[in-house]
Design a protein around this motif. Structure first.
Motif, short mmCIF file in Angstrom:
data_model
loop_
_atom_site.label_atom_id
_atom_site.label_comp_id
_atom_site.label_asym_id
_atom_site.label_seq_id
_atom_site.Cartn_x
_atom_site.Cartn_y
_atom_site.Cartn_z
N ARG A 405 0.84 -1.20 0.00
CA ARG A 405 0.00 0.00 0.00
C ARG A 405 0.87 1.26 0.00
NH1 ARG A 405 -5.36 0.34 0.87
NH2 ARG A 405 -4.89 2.33 -0.13
N LEU A 408 -1.08 4.49 0.04
CA LEU A 408 -1.61 4.88 1.34
C LEU A 408 -0.51 5.44 2.23
CD1 LEU A 408 -4.20 4.93 2.98
CD2 LEU A 408 -3.73 2.59 3.73
N LEU A 412 -0.35 9.19 3.79
CA LEU A 412 -0.19 9.36 5.24
C LEU A 412 0.83 10.45 5.55
CD1 LEU A 412 -0.81 8.05 8.12
CD2 LEU A 412 1.29 6.75 7.75
N GLY A 436 -8.61 4.30 3.41
CA GLY A 436 -8.36 3.07 4.14
C GLY A 436 -9.31 1.97 3.74
N GLN A 450 -2.52 1.76 11.06
CA GLN A 450 -3.67 1.20 10.35
C GLN A 450 -4.61 2.32 9.92
OE1 GLN A 450 -5.62 -1.68 12.86
NE2 GLN A 450 -4.50 -3.38 11.96
N VAL A 451 -5.32 2.08 8.81
CA VAL A 451 -6.32 3.03 8.34
C VAL A 451 -7.63 2.27 8.10
CG1 VAL A 451 -6.91 4.82 6.68
CG2 VAL A 451 -4.50 4.37 7.23
N GLY A 455 -11.09 6.13 7.46
CA GLY A 455 -10.01 6.94 6.92
C GLY A 455 -9.13 7.61 7.95
N PRO A 457 -6.38 7.38 10.76
CA PRO A 457 -5.35 6.40 11.12
C PRO A 457 -5.30 6.10 12.61
CG PRO A 457 -4.46 8.13 9.68
CD PRO A 457 -5.80 8.59 10.15
N TYR A 470 -7.73 -4.16 9.44
CA TYR A 470 -7.74 -2.88 8.76
C TYR A 470 -6.46 -2.70 7.94
CZ TYR A 470 -11.67 -1.74 11.80
OH TYR A 470 -12.88 -1.75 12.43
N GLN A 471 -6.55 -1.90 6.88
CA GLN A 471 -5.40 -1.68 6.00
C GLN A 471 -4.23 -1.07 6.78
OE1 GLN A 471 -4.80 -2.45 2.92
NE2 GLN A 471 -6.79 -3.07 2.12
N ARG A 472 -3.03 -1.57 6.50
CA ARG A 472 -1.81 -1.05 7.13
C ARG A 472 -1.09 -0.17 6.12
NH1 ARG A 472 3.51 -3.00 7.24
NH2 ARG A 472 2.80 -4.91 6.20
N ALA A 473 -0.93 1.10 6.47
CA ALA A 473 -0.23 2.04 5.59
C ALA A 473 1.28 1.94 5.76
CB ALA A 473 -0.69 3.46 5.86
#
Length: 500
Positions: A405, A408, A412, A436, A450-451, A455, A457, A470-473
């Motif tokens: 990502r 992302l 960030l 996110g 995480q996001v 959205g 973080p 959750y998505q890790r930026a």
């Protein structure tokens, strides 16, 4: 002090029982080898996370070893079958029904007619990540996690199913509550469910069982009593270097939130750097000295006072029997440490004296508690570490991007964020929402940013959930974790991509 890093080993792109059994087998084989330098091995649905000390091991050598190991491992087959009664009274039951144009009775029937496979334990101690939930009731997580989910809640998230063993934050859809306690550290078999087990739910009526009692780590009577707590602060706990190789049970690392300040307090007294000490947050407690003893204070957010007289921070000082030690907030930072010469006497669970409140290991300090020295060490006072760096209102945190990502991670780093809530689990940030989202639940890295779908973080710290979806930026570099430990409302943070 170790310098921890980690990586994921992917076994499947989708949630699959056969792939997960292979993953669990490799994890068991790796743990059985007891390799020095490996600090945690955390299985999830599709990935195995390996955390290691980069001063003792390299990622290249570990990956090669795992490749060889995968050719020769013990498969995880079988497991027990459990029938768990559920009172279907969850606050999201109607939401799930409406989402799928079903009746509540239909949702309950679909949930009960399914057999669930336990893929991993994680998030909190004993939390079973199960699947696969029927597609007909699969429902996305809440965009913003709840701050508190009741203990024993039975929940679903997309095609995942789980049971919250204790009260904790969470974003899953709550269908009801289990009428049996699946985690209790005081009983002989602490974890009712294990990876590889099968679970069937069935409707039942009854009251929610009480949460399990915490396992006490501090002795009721100390051999060398040194301090009595007269008045507690916001949160005062005993911690040490942390609880390692416990993530596969959903137990958090715990340990020093600000390892620099904590280890400094111990070194000022000649203690081993990871000796148990007291971690304090925002405002400190009030102690009475029960004997002549030397202590050390290190950290931010408060100043120490002996009998009303201010004492320098980041230094060791003497207390006479009967002295009163108090603390006053100073505004900048939030986490500070008080160490005893000889360390604090405590029992250990999985090798650590650290308090894990979510995992029911140890208790926060309360009025009347007495703390004793682990050994009656006599140390001269007056050592200090000055000058120490001051905290700025805007903290710059260096991060390594998640290669999956990069977009992302770059987003960030393009804005600054205000600090929302901040505790031992992590730091919620406020600012312009990022793109996110969700992913299959996997092990959460210490310092991960995480996001979620909202959205906004989250920086994950020592008491974070061990698995998350959750998505890790990006992930903070280990050297900047102490800065994150001091973030609090009123401060700002800006991220900067770190290049090795």
């Amino acid at each position: 002090m170790s310098k921890l890093s980690g990586f994921y080993l992917k076994f499947s792109e989708v949630i699959d029982v056969a792939a997960n059994e292979r993953l669990q087998g490799v994890a068991r084989a790796l743990l059985a080898q007891n390799i020095q330098g490996i600090s945690d091995v955390v299985p999830s649905y599709t990935k195995l996370y390996i955390e290691y000390d980069r001063e003792k091991l390299s990622e290249v050598s570990l990956r090669k070893h795992l490749k060889d190991l995968a050719k020769n491992f013990v498969e995880l087959k079988g497991g027990q079958t459990h029938h768990i009664p559920v009172h279907y009274d969850g606050e999201d039951l109607a939401r799930v029904a409406e989402h799928h144009a079903l009746s509540i009775a239909e949702v309950i029937k679909l949930h009960c007619d399914n057999q669930y496979h336990v893929f991993a334990l994680g998030f909190t101690a004993g939390f079973p990540f199960m699947g696969l939930c029927p597609e007909a009731i699969a429902t996305p997580r809440h965009a913003t996690p709840r701050l508190q989910v009741p203990a024993h809640s039975v929940a679903i998230a997309n095609r995942q199913a789980g049971i919250y063993p204790s009260q904790s934050p969470g974003g899953w859809n709550l269908l009801g509550h289990s009428l049996v306690n699946i985690y209790d550290p005081t009983r002989e078999k602490s974890f009712l469910l294990e990876a590889g087990d099968k679970v069937h739910f069935y409707p039942a009526q009854g009251d929610t069982p009480p949460e399990s009692n915490p396992l006490k780590l501090l002795p009721s009577v100390s051999q060398y009593p040194a301090l009595r707590l007269l008045k507690k602060g916001l949160l005062d706990i005993v911690v040490d270097g942390g609880r390692f190789l416990a993530g596969r049970y959903g137990l958090v690392r715990s340990g020093f939130l600000d390892i620099q300040s904590a280890s400094l307090a111990n070194r000022l007294l000649g203690n081993p750097w990871d000796s148990p000490l007291i971690e304090m947050h925002y405002q400190g407690p009030k102690f009475e000295a029960l004997k002549d003893v030397t202590v050390a204070f290190s950290g931010y957010g408060m100043k120490p006072f002996v009998n009303g007289q201010e004492t320098p921070a980041f230094s060791s000082f003497s207390l006479k029997c009967g002295d009163r030690l108090t603390f006053k907030p100073m505004g900048k930072g939030k986490t500070a440490y008080l160490a005893l010469a000889g360390g604090i006497e405590s029992a250990r669970f999985m090798g650590s004296a650290s308090t894990d409140l979510k995992g029911k290991l140890g208790l926060a300090l309360a009025e009347g508690d007495m703390l004793g020295q682990a050994w009656p060490k006599i140390v001269l006072a007056g050592r200090s570490f000055q000058p120490y760096h001051l905290l700025s209102r805007v903290q710059i945190l260096r991060v390594e991007a998640n290669p999956e990502r990069l977009d992302l991670a770059k987003a960030l780093c393009q804005q600054s964020f205000d600090i929302g809530e901040a505790d031992r689990m992590g730091v919620r940030l406020q600012g312009e929402p990022l793109a996110g989202g969700e992913t299959i639940s996997e092990a959460t890295m210490l310092g991960a940013v995480q996001v979620p779908p909202s959205g906004l973080p989250l920086i994950l710290l020592h008491d974070r959930g061990t698995l998350g979806g959750y998505q890790r930026a990006a992930t903070l570099i280990p050297e900047d974790l102490p800065k994150a430990a001091q973030l609090h409302p009123g401060m700002k943070v800006k991220f900067k991509l770190y290049k090795t």
